[in-house]
Design a protein around this motif. Structure first.
Motif, PDB file in Angstrom:
ATOM      1  N   TYR A  95      39.592  42.229  42.392  1.00 49.34           N
ATOM      2  CA  TYR A  95      40.389  43.576  42.643  1.00 49.34           C
ATOM      3  C   TYR A  95      41.682  43.238  43.580  1.00 49.34           C
ATOM      4  O   TYR A  95      41.295  42.334  44.235  1.00 49.34           O
ATOM      5  CB  TYR A  95      39.506  44.538  43.141  1.00 49.34           C
ATOM      6  N   TYR A  96      42.605  43.956  43.499  1.00 51.85           N
ATOM      7  CA  TYR A  96      43.673  44.039  44.488  1.00 51.85           C
ATOM      8  C   TYR A  96      42.778  44.154  45.973  1.00 51.85           C
ATOM      9  O   TYR A  96      42.176  45.100  46.084  1.00 51.85           O
ATOM     10  CB  TYR A  96      44.763  44.843  44.039  1.00 51.85           C
ATOM     11  N   ALA A  97      43.353  43.456  46.857  1.00 52.53           N
ATOM     12  CA  ALA A  97      42.596  43.304  48.069  1.00 52.53           C
ATOM     13  C   ALA A  97      42.400  44.637  48.987  1.00 52.53           C
ATOM     14  O   ALA A  97      41.463  44.757  49.711  1.00 52.53           O
ATOM     15  CB  ALA A  97      43.454  42.283  49.003  1.00 52.53           C
ATOM     16  N   THR A  98      43.383  45.672  48.668  1.00 57.97           N
ATOM     17  CA  THR A  98      43.172  46.943  49.257  1.00 57.97           C
ATOM     18  C   THR A  98      42.289  47.868  48.824  1.00 57.97           C
ATOM     19  O   THR A  98      41.987  48.673  49.324  1.00 57.97           O
ATOM     20  CB  THR A  98      44.588  47.659  49.676  1.00 57.97           C
ATOM     21  N   TYR A  99      41.531  47.545  47.452  1.00 59.08           N
ATOM     22  CA  TYR A  99      40.896  48.616  46.891  1.00 59.08           C
ATOM     23  C   TYR A  99      39.614  49.069  47.691  1.00 59.08           C
ATOM     24  O   TYR A  99      39.491  50.335  47.893  1.00 59.08           O
ATOM     25  CB  TYR A  99      40.571  48.224  45.660  1.00 59.08           C
ATOM     26  N   ALA A 136      32.273  52.852  47.826  1.00 63.68           N
ATOM     27  CA  ALA A 136      33.094  51.973  47.033  1.00 63.68           C
ATOM     28  C   ALA A 136      31.937  51.020  46.536  1.00 63.68           C
ATOM     29  O   ALA A 136      31.506  50.312  47.255  1.00 63.68           O
ATOM     30  CB  ALA A 136      34.168  51.538  47.921  1.00 63.68           C
ATOM     31  N   VAL A 137      31.808  51.207  45.064  1.00 63.40           N
ATOM     32  CA  VAL A 137      31.064  50.411  44.431  1.00 63.40           C
ATOM     33  C   VAL A 137      31.849  49.336  43.434  1.00 63.40           C
ATOM     34  O   VAL A 137      32.531  50.051  42.625  1.00 63.40           O
ATOM     35  CB  VAL A 137      29.874  51.193  43.596  1.00 63.40           C
ATOM     36  N   SER A 138      31.932  48.040  43.409  1.00 61.65           N
ATOM     37  CA  SER A 138      32.483  47.286  42.598  1.00 61.65           C
ATOM     38  C   SER A 138      31.702  46.990  41.301  1.00 61.65           C
ATOM     39  O   SER A 138      30.454  46.658  41.467  1.00 61.65           O
ATOM     40  CB  SER A 138      32.880  46.097  43.317  1.00 61.65           C
ATOM     41  N   VAL A 139      32.367  46.757  40.360  1.00 67.26           N
ATOM     42  CA  VAL A 139      31.843  46.529  39.115  1.00 67.26           C
ATOM     43  C   VAL A 139      32.097  45.012  38.757  1.00 67.26           C
ATOM     44  O   VAL A 139      33.403  44.497  38.691  1.00 67.26           O
ATOM     45  CB  VAL A 139      32.471  47.355  37.839  1.00 67.26           C
ATOM     46  N   GLY A 187      36.128  28.936  46.983  1.00 67.56           N
ATOM     47  CA  GLY A 187      37.426  28.999  47.066  1.00 67.56           C
ATOM     48  C   GLY A 187      37.952  29.186  48.482  1.00 67.56           C
ATOM     49  O   GLY A 187      39.128  28.574  48.747  1.00 67.56           O
ATOM     50  N   GLU A 188      37.151  29.647  49.439  1.00 68.28           N
ATOM     51  CA  GLU A 188      37.585  29.755  50.927  1.00 68.28           C
ATOM     52  C   GLU A 188      37.658  28.231  51.441  1.00 68.28           C
ATOM     53  O   GLU A 188      38.690  27.903  52.006  1.00 68.28           O
ATOM     54  CB  GLU A 188      36.310  30.705  51.592  1.00 68.28           C
ATOM     55  N   SER A 192      38.310  36.459  48.219  1.00 69.97           N
ATOM     56  CA  SER A 192      38.955  37.782  48.866  1.00 69.97           C
ATOM     57  C   SER A 192      39.086  38.899  47.902  1.00 69.97           C
ATOM     58  O   SER A 192      39.426  39.845  48.323  1.00 69.97           O
ATOM     59  CB  SER A 192      40.656  37.552  49.083  1.00 69.97           C
ATOM     60  N   PHE A 193      38.831  38.673  46.738  1.00 71.57           N
ATOM     61  CA  PHE A 193      39.004  39.607  45.687  1.00 71.57           C
ATOM     62  C   PHE A 193      37.549  40.110  44.946  1.00 71.57           C
ATOM     63  O   PHE A 193      37.595  40.700  43.861  1.00 71.57           O
ATOM     64  CB  PHE A 193      39.996  39.157  44.681  1.00 71.57           C
ATOM     65  N   GLY A 194      36.624  39.817  45.542  1.00 70.42           N
ATOM     66  CA  GLY A 194      35.292  40.009  45.064  1.00 70.42           C
ATOM     67  C   GLY A 194      34.536  39.017  44.667  1.00 70.42           C
ATOM     68  O   GLY A 194      35.082  37.943  44.437  1.00 70.42           O
TER      69      GLY A 194
END
Ligand code: PMP
Length: 395
Positions: free
Chosen positions: A125-129, A140-143, A334-335, A354-356
């Motif tokens: 996701y875009y980092a601010t989501y 806030a729950v990520s898929v 990645g980090e 950074s994006f999940g």
């Protein structure tokens, strides 16, 4: 004095994923030469003709409070652009002009969800989501999605999380992965939103940057216009990131509520900026293609380079200004890779993490520097990854 709990828990683990970016900026400020492939911003500035239109408008006196929902002409231009691109009947009352896509994302969630409600968003996701949702006390729950499916969500990713959720935020073309959802994926998402009665918030800020196939808006699917809010922006399509002008398109009664919200938050977008945006839209799709052309070109440059380096595998970049690559063959996260690339090769990229979690072991490379420099930086990155992969103990 203590800040509110709401604001304190926006970045849950104290990290917002921008550490490598900030470290790179720090090194630049300290005089180091760093090649930055981190941020989603064009390497050209806003076209002088758009600035002239803003200037003329401001000089003509358009510097007072503007209409909160946006200038009639601009709302009309956005409505007809959306109608042209999606075929869905849209008029002025379906449009509110916002201070960029980010403010539209915030407002869309404020208008659809109550504190404590579950709001879904798709990885990567875009980092601010997540922080945009947590700033409103939403659950806030990520898929999760999978690289092997090109990071397009599948029914089996989404359905187990959807029961009781109030909204789903999607983003195609996608930042960070460059994925463009297929029509079938959009249909699956729409069917689930209808079945479980969710709002669909569709972030389409990259709608003019599709390199393979066509942009498709889920608002065009049957019965979806009444439960979809489109997030749009001039930032990416017209290289107007600093102007802070975007929009929400949705059902008329929802737009009325969003106008109430804007009256009590932004109080609208400066009139001369809106006049500039109106002029920019009048330049038509050939101008939008011109703004997207460098990314289309660099995507091809990147694909030609990546063919030669099996240690770096690209997620098929179908849209947007980013390239997502899998560097797990190096044995690093990645980090770790991004930090070493910065220290040892002076190139800054964003770690996938950074994006999940779905994008762990990946990097996001912004295609936002001049072609030759971009090619050379990508080649250096690939050689670095190849060297790390060869150093790995085998067996
Ligand atoms: N959505 C996505 C997916 C983005 O990548 C961005 C900016 N990078 C935004 C929304 C917000 O853009 P803006 O506020 O400049 O319109």
């Amino acid at each position: 004095m203590k800040p509110s709990q709401r604001i304190s828990q926006m970045n849950l683990d104290g990290s917002d994923g921008w550490e490598v970016f900030l470290r790179a900026r720090g090194l630049c400020d300290a005089g180091h030469k760093i090649i930055e492939l981190t941020i989603g911003e064009h390497d050209i500035r806003t076209d002088p003709s758009i600035l002239k239109a803003m200037h003329a408008s401001a000089i003509a006196g358009n510097t007072g409070y503007a209409m909160v929902p946006g200038l009639q002409e601009l709302r009309k231009a956005v409505a007809s652009r959306i109608m042209q691109r999606t075929g869905v009947p849209t008029d002025i009352e379906n449009v509110m002009i916002t201070t960029g896509g980010q403010a539209a994302l915030y407002a869309a969630h404020a208008a659809t969800c109550d504190p404590g409600d579950t709001a879904l968003y798709v990885e990567p996701y875009y980092a601010t989501y997540p922080s945009t949702l947590r700033a409103q006390n939403l659950n806030a729950v990520s898929v999760p999605t999978h690289a092997k499916h090109g990071f397009e969500p599948r029914k089996t990713d989404l359905e187990p999380l959807i029961l009781g959720a109030r909204s789903l935020l999607i983003n195609s073309p996608n930042n960070p992965s460059g994925t463009v959802y297929s029509r079938q994926t959009h249909e699956m998402i729409a069917d689930l939103c209808k079945k479980y009665d969710l709002w669909l918030i569709s972030d389409e800020v990259y709608d003019t940057q599709v390199w393979d196939g066509m942009h498709f808006s889920p608002r065009a699917l049957p019965e979806m216009a009444k439960r979809t809010l489109i997030i749009g922006s001039m930032s990416k399509s017209h290289a107007m990131t600093g102007s802070r002008v975007g929009w929400i398109v949705g059902p008329k009664d929802m737009i009325l509520k969003l106008i109430d919200l804007a009256t009590n938050t932004t109080y609208g977008v400066p009139g001369f900026i809106q006049e500039g945006a109106l002029f920019a839209l009048s330049l038509g799709s050939s101008f939008e293609e011109k703004i997207g052309a460098p990314f289309r070109r660099r995507r091809q440059i990147a694909l030609n380079i990546l063919k030669k380096f099996p240690a770096v595998r690209a997620i098929d970049p179908k849209g947007a200004m980013y390239l997502m690559v899998d560097i797990s063959a190096t044995g690093l996260t990645g980090e770790e890779f991004a930090n070493r690339l910065l220290d040892e090769r002076q190139i800054a990229v964003m770690p996938g993490e950074s994006f999940g979690a779905s994008a762990a072991g990946h990097l996001r490379i912004a295609m936002t520097i001049e072609d030759d420099q971009f090619a050379s930086a990508l080649k250096t990155l690939c050689e670095f990854a190849t060297q790390l992969a060869l150093e790995l103990p085998h067996g």
